[in-house]
Design a protein around this motif. Structure first.
Motif, PDB file in Angstrom:
ATOM      1  N   ASN A  90     -13.402  21.713  -4.409  1.00  0.00           N
ATOM      2  CA  ASN A  90     -13.816  20.655  -3.500  1.00  0.00           C
ATOM      3  C   ASN A  90     -12.666  20.104  -2.662  1.00  0.00           C
ATOM      4  O   ASN A  90     -11.486  20.358  -2.935  1.00  0.00           O
ATOM      5  CB  ASN A  90     -14.493  19.519  -4.275  1.00  0.00           C
ATOM      6  CG  ASN A  90     -15.891  19.887  -4.733  1.00  0.00           C
ATOM      7  OD1 ASN A  90     -16.597  20.611  -4.042  1.00  0.00           O
ATOM      8  ND2 ASN A  90     -16.278  19.425  -5.906  1.00  0.00           N
ATOM      9  N   PHE A  91     -13.036  19.337  -1.655  1.00  0.00           N
ATOM     10  CA  PHE A  91     -12.115  18.735  -0.687  1.00  0.00           C
ATOM     11  C   PHE A  91     -11.713  17.363  -1.229  1.00  0.00           C
ATOM     12  O   PHE A  91     -12.513  16.436  -1.236  1.00  0.00           O
ATOM     13  CB  PHE A  91     -12.853  18.610   0.650  1.00  0.00           C
ATOM     14  CG  PHE A  91     -12.059  18.045   1.795  1.00  0.00           C
ATOM     15  CD1 PHE A  91     -11.711  18.846   2.871  1.00  0.00           C
ATOM     16  CD2 PHE A  91     -11.692  16.708   1.828  1.00  0.00           C
ATOM     17  CE1 PHE A  91     -11.012  18.318   3.959  1.00  0.00           C
ATOM     18  CE2 PHE A  91     -11.002  16.166   2.894  1.00  0.00           C
ATOM     19  CZ  PHE A  91     -10.653  16.982   3.963  1.00  0.00           C
ATOM     20  N   THR A  92     -10.468  17.227  -1.717  1.00  0.00           N
ATOM     21  CA  THR A  92      -9.983  15.960  -2.272  1.00  0.00           C
ATOM     22  C   THR A  92      -8.776  15.489  -1.474  1.00  0.00           C
ATOM     23  O   THR A  92      -7.778  16.211  -1.352  1.00  0.00           O
ATOM     24  CB  THR A  92      -9.594  16.105  -3.748  1.00  0.00           C
ATOM     25  OG1 THR A  92     -10.736  16.535  -4.502  1.00  0.00           O
ATOM     26  CG2 THR A  92      -9.106  14.776  -4.317  1.00  0.00           C
ATOM     27  N   THR A  93      -8.879  14.284  -0.919  1.00  0.00           N
ATOM     28  CA  THR A  93      -7.776  13.750  -0.128  1.00  0.00           C
ATOM     29  C   THR A  93      -6.606  13.372  -1.032  1.00  0.00           C
ATOM     30  O   THR A  93      -6.785  13.066  -2.208  1.00  0.00           O
ATOM     31  CB  THR A  93      -8.214  12.520   0.676  1.00  0.00           C
ATOM     32  OG1 THR A  93      -8.661  11.505  -0.230  1.00  0.00           O
ATOM     33  CG2 THR A  93      -9.347  12.867   1.635  1.00  0.00           C
ATOM     34  N   VAL A  94      -5.430  13.363  -0.437  1.00  0.00           N
ATOM     35  CA  VAL A  94      -4.220  12.938  -1.150  1.00  0.00           C
ATOM     36  C   VAL A  94      -3.921  11.499  -0.725  1.00  0.00           C
ATOM     37  O   VAL A  94      -4.211  10.553  -1.437  1.00  0.00           O
ATOM     38  CB  VAL A  94      -3.047  13.878  -0.854  1.00  0.00           C
ATOM     39  CG1 VAL A  94      -1.812  13.469  -1.662  1.00  0.00           C
ATOM     40  CG2 VAL A  94      -3.426  15.325  -1.170  1.00  0.00           C
ATOM     41  N   GLY A  95      -3.358  11.349   0.471  1.00  0.00           N
ATOM     42  CA  GLY A  95      -3.137  10.021   1.014  1.00  0.00           C
ATOM     43  C   GLY A  95      -4.253   9.639   1.971  1.00  0.00           C
ATOM     44  O   GLY A  95      -5.095  10.462   2.343  1.00  0.00           O
ATOM     45  N   ALA A  96      -4.273   8.383   2.368  1.00  0.00           N
ATOM     46  CA  ALA A  96      -5.236   7.932   3.381  1.00  0.00           C
ATOM     47  C   ALA A  96      -4.762   8.381   4.752  1.00  0.00           C
ATOM     48  O   ALA A  96      -3.563   8.410   5.029  1.00  0.00           O
ATOM     49  CB  ALA A  96      -5.362   6.409   3.345  1.00  0.00           C
ATOM     50  N   GLY A  97      -5.694   8.750   5.629  1.00  0.00           N
ATOM     51  CA  GLY A  97      -5.308   9.166   6.977  1.00  0.00           C
ATOM     52  C   GLY A  97      -6.239  10.206   7.547  1.00  0.00           C
ATOM     53  O   GLY A  97      -7.403  10.318   7.157  1.00  0.00           O
ATOM     54  N   THR A  98      -5.717  10.998   8.484  1.00  0.00           N
ATOM     55  CA  THR A  98      -6.498  12.017   9.185  1.00  0.00           C
ATOM     56  C   THR A  98      -6.312  13.374   8.520  1.00  0.00           C
ATOM     57  O   THR A  98      -5.192  13.753   8.161  1.00  0.00           O
ATOM     58  CB  THR A  98      -6.080  12.085  10.654  1.00  0.00           C
ATOM     59  OG1 THR A  98      -6.359  10.832  11.281  1.00  0.00           O
ATOM     60  CG2 THR A  98      -6.834  13.190  11.393  1.00  0.00           C
ATOM     61  N   TYR A  99      -7.404  14.113   8.404  1.00  0.00           N
ATOM     62  CA  TYR A  99      -7.381  15.457   7.829  1.00  0.00           C
ATOM     63  C   TYR A  99      -7.963  16.446   8.839  1.00  0.00           C
ATOM     64  O   TYR A  99      -8.848  16.097   9.622  1.00  0.00           O
ATOM     65  CB  TYR A  99      -8.171  15.508   6.525  1.00  0.00           C
ATOM     66  CG  TYR A  99      -7.423  14.874   5.376  1.00  0.00           C
ATOM     67  CD1 TYR A  99      -6.801  15.647   4.400  1.00  0.00           C
ATOM     68  CD2 TYR A  99      -7.310  13.486   5.292  1.00  0.00           C
ATOM     69  CE1 TYR A  99      -6.093  15.064   3.364  1.00  0.00           C
ATOM     70  CE2 TYR A  99      -6.598  12.886   4.261  1.00  0.00           C
ATOM     71  CZ  TYR A  99      -5.986  13.683   3.294  1.00  0.00           C
ATOM     72  OH  TYR A  99      -5.276  13.098   2.278  1.00  0.00           O
ATOM     73  N   TYR A 179      -6.157  20.388   5.549  1.00  0.00           N
ATOM     74  CA  TYR A 179      -4.879  19.769   5.208  1.00  0.00           C
ATOM     75  C   TYR A 179      -4.796  18.356   5.768  1.00  0.00           C
ATOM     76  O   TYR A 179      -5.521  17.980   6.694  1.00  0.00           O
ATOM     77  CB  TYR A 179      -3.708  20.598   5.733  1.00  0.00           C
ATOM     78  CG  TYR A 179      -3.716  20.837   7.226  1.00  0.00           C
ATOM     79  CD1 TYR A 179      -3.093  19.953   8.103  1.00  0.00           C
ATOM     80  CD2 TYR A 179      -4.352  21.951   7.761  1.00  0.00           C
ATOM     81  CE1 TYR A 179      -3.102  20.173   9.471  1.00  0.00           C
ATOM     82  CE2 TYR A 179      -4.363  22.180   9.130  1.00  0.00           C
ATOM     83  CZ  TYR A 179      -3.726  21.287   9.975  1.00  0.00           C
ATOM     84  OH  TYR A 179      -3.745  21.504  11.333  1.00  0.00           O
ATOM     85  N   GLU A 180      -3.876  17.590   5.183  1.00  0.00           N
ATOM     86  CA  GLU A 180      -3.623  16.223   5.637  1.00  0.00           C
ATOM     87  C   GLU A 180      -2.668  16.260   6.820  1.00  0.00           C
ATOM     88  O   GLU A 180      -1.616  16.892   6.762  1.00  0.00           O
ATOM     89  CB  GLU A 180      -3.009  15.406   4.494  1.00  0.00           C
ATOM     90  CG  GLU A 180      -2.734  13.953   4.844  1.00  0.00           C
ATOM     91  CD  GLU A 180      -2.138  13.172   3.683  1.00  0.00           C
ATOM     92  OE1 GLU A 180      -2.059  11.942   3.789  1.00  0.00           O
ATOM     93  OE2 GLU A 180      -1.740  13.802   2.675  1.00  0.00           O
ATOM     94  N   ASN A 181      -3.028  15.573   7.903  1.00  0.00           N
ATOM     95  CA  ASN A 181      -2.165  15.539   9.081  1.00  0.00           C
ATOM     96  C   ASN A 181      -0.950  14.665   8.818  1.00  0.00           C
ATOM     97  O   ASN A 181      -1.078  13.555   8.301  1.00  0.00           O
ATOM     98  CB  ASN A 181      -2.915  14.970  10.293  1.00  0.00           C
ATOM     99  CG  ASN A 181      -3.958  15.926  10.819  1.00  0.00           C
ATOM    100  OD1 ASN A 181      -4.459  16.772  10.087  1.00  0.00           O
ATOM    101  ND2 ASN A 181      -4.307  15.784  12.068  1.00  0.00           N
ATOM    102  N   ALA A 182       0.197  15.164   9.217  1.00  0.00           N
ATOM    103  CA  ALA A 182       1.390  14.333   9.151  1.00  0.00           C
ATOM    104  C   ALA A 182       1.332  13.310  10.285  1.00  0.00           C
ATOM    105  O   ALA A 182       0.881  13.627  11.390  1.00  0.00           O
ATOM    106  CB  ALA A 182       2.640  15.191   9.288  1.00  0.00           C
ATOM    107  N   PRO A 183       1.746  12.067  10.025  1.00  0.00           N
ATOM    108  CA  PRO A 183       1.776  11.083  11.115  1.00  0.00           C
ATOM    109  C   PRO A 183       2.671  11.552  12.252  1.00  0.00           C
ATOM    110  O   PRO A 183       3.595  12.347  12.047  1.00  0.00           O
ATOM    111  CB  PRO A 183       2.358   9.828  10.445  1.00  0.00           C
ATOM    112  CG  PRO A 183       2.127  10.032   8.988  1.00  0.00           C
ATOM    113  CD  PRO A 183       2.229  11.517   8.763  1.00  0.00           C
ATOM    114  N   LEU A 184       2.399  11.095  13.449  1.00  0.00           N
ATOM    115  CA  LEU A 184       3.231  11.420  14.598  1.00  0.00           C
ATOM    116  C   LEU A 184       4.659  10.954  14.333  1.00  0.00           C
ATOM    117  O   LEU A 184       4.877   9.825  13.894  1.00  0.00           O
ATOM    118  CB  LEU A 184       2.684  10.728  15.843  1.00  0.00           C
ATOM    119  CG  LEU A 184       3.110  11.282  17.199  1.00  0.00           C
ATOM    120  CD1 LEU A 184       2.589  12.690  17.387  1.00  0.00           C
ATOM    121  CD2 LEU A 184       2.601  10.385  18.311  1.00  0.00           C
ATOM    122  N   GLY A 185       5.632  11.827  14.546  1.00  0.00           N
ATOM    123  CA  GLY A 185       7.019  11.506  14.255  1.00  0.00           C
ATOM    124  C   GLY A 185       7.593  10.453  15.192  1.00  0.00           C
ATOM    125  O   GLY A 185       7.093  10.233  16.299  1.00  0.00           O
TER     126      GLY A 185
END
Length: 264
Positions: A90-99, A179-185
């Protein structure tokens, strides 16, 4: 079916690391097709009934690339059909944010299929920001869908549905990457490209650039993805945004990426 990526390290608990991205779907290549559940879309997502007779079939030979792991064909002749994940896939998020979810797809029916990507269970579905994708190409194409503002440590059932209403409009899917998107640098937030001009109104922005646009993304100044629009349009609705300062990320068809601040 496994893509021909160079793998960094070995398999991780939540998936496989590909170019710094951890696939949170442990069996996105369909190497073990029993970890995916086929069912009519009219049935509750939690039902584990197999609906191969309803038009969803697995092939070990028809694949995106030739390593033999297989792919799924989702037809829609009489009813909506879906393919979804099942535990422990299943699809389990890690941190909160955009995937982000990426999947390869190609047309197999006489009519165009309508691919809908969403997270279950029933009655609380989370749909992708980009909406449905019309499958028109008989060759493999990659489809990207984003899911903003997901909570941390939450398990969903990732579903791929053929929402075409009539006709024989099947399509085949392979190679699911989530995958979890990395925040904009910080370097992207502070960068302001002089070759991009933005006209901002209360409800939309118009982007003027010399290169043809392939995608537009809007970020908060803290680096979180807020809006995403795929396609060549240089206009993006900002009606849902509060008055603030934002960062626009512009992708062009040549692979270039530019950033520009704007104020609503």
């Amino acid at each position: 079916m496994k893509k021909n990526y160079f793998l960094f390290g070995c398999a991780m608990l939540m998936g496989t690391t590909l170019f710094g991205q951890t696939n949170i779907i442990s069996n996105g290549t369909f190497a073990d097709n029993t970890l995916w559940i086929a069912q009519p879309a009219t049935a509750p997502v939690g039902n584990a009934n197999n609906c191969a007779t309803q038009g969803i079939t697995f092939s070990a030979t028809e694949t995106h690339t030739a390593d033999g792991s297989g792919s799924w064909n989702i037809n829609c002749t009489n009813a909506l059909n879906r393919l979804r994940t099942g535990a422990p896939n299943n699809f389990t998020t890690v941190g909160a944010g955009t995937y982000t979810v990426k999947v390869w797809v190609k047309k197999t029916g006489a009519d165009n299929g309508l691919l809908q990507v969403y997270l279950g269970p029933n009655n609380s579905e989370v749909f992708s920001a980009e909406g449905d994708f019309t499958v028109t190409d008989v060759n493999w194409v990659e489809v990207t869908r984003t899911f903003p503002n997901l909570p941390a440590a939450t398990t969903y059932l990732l579903s791929f549905e053929n929402s075409g209403a009539t006709g024989t409009n099947g399509f085949r899917i392979d190679d699911v990457l989530a995958y979890e998107n990395a925040p904009l640098g910080v370097q992207d937030i502070t960068k302001d490209d002089a070759n991009i001009a933005i006209v901002s109104t209360d409800n939309k922005i118009v982007v003027n650039t010399s290169a043809a646009i392939s995608k537009l993304e809007v970020y908060s100044v803290s680096g979180q993805l807020i809006l995403s629009q795929t396609g060549s349009s240089n206009e993006l609705s900002t009606a849902a945004l509060a008055k603030n300062v934002y960062v626009l990320k512009v992708f062009n068809e040549n692979g270039g990426v530019s950033t520009k601040k704007f104020v609503k």
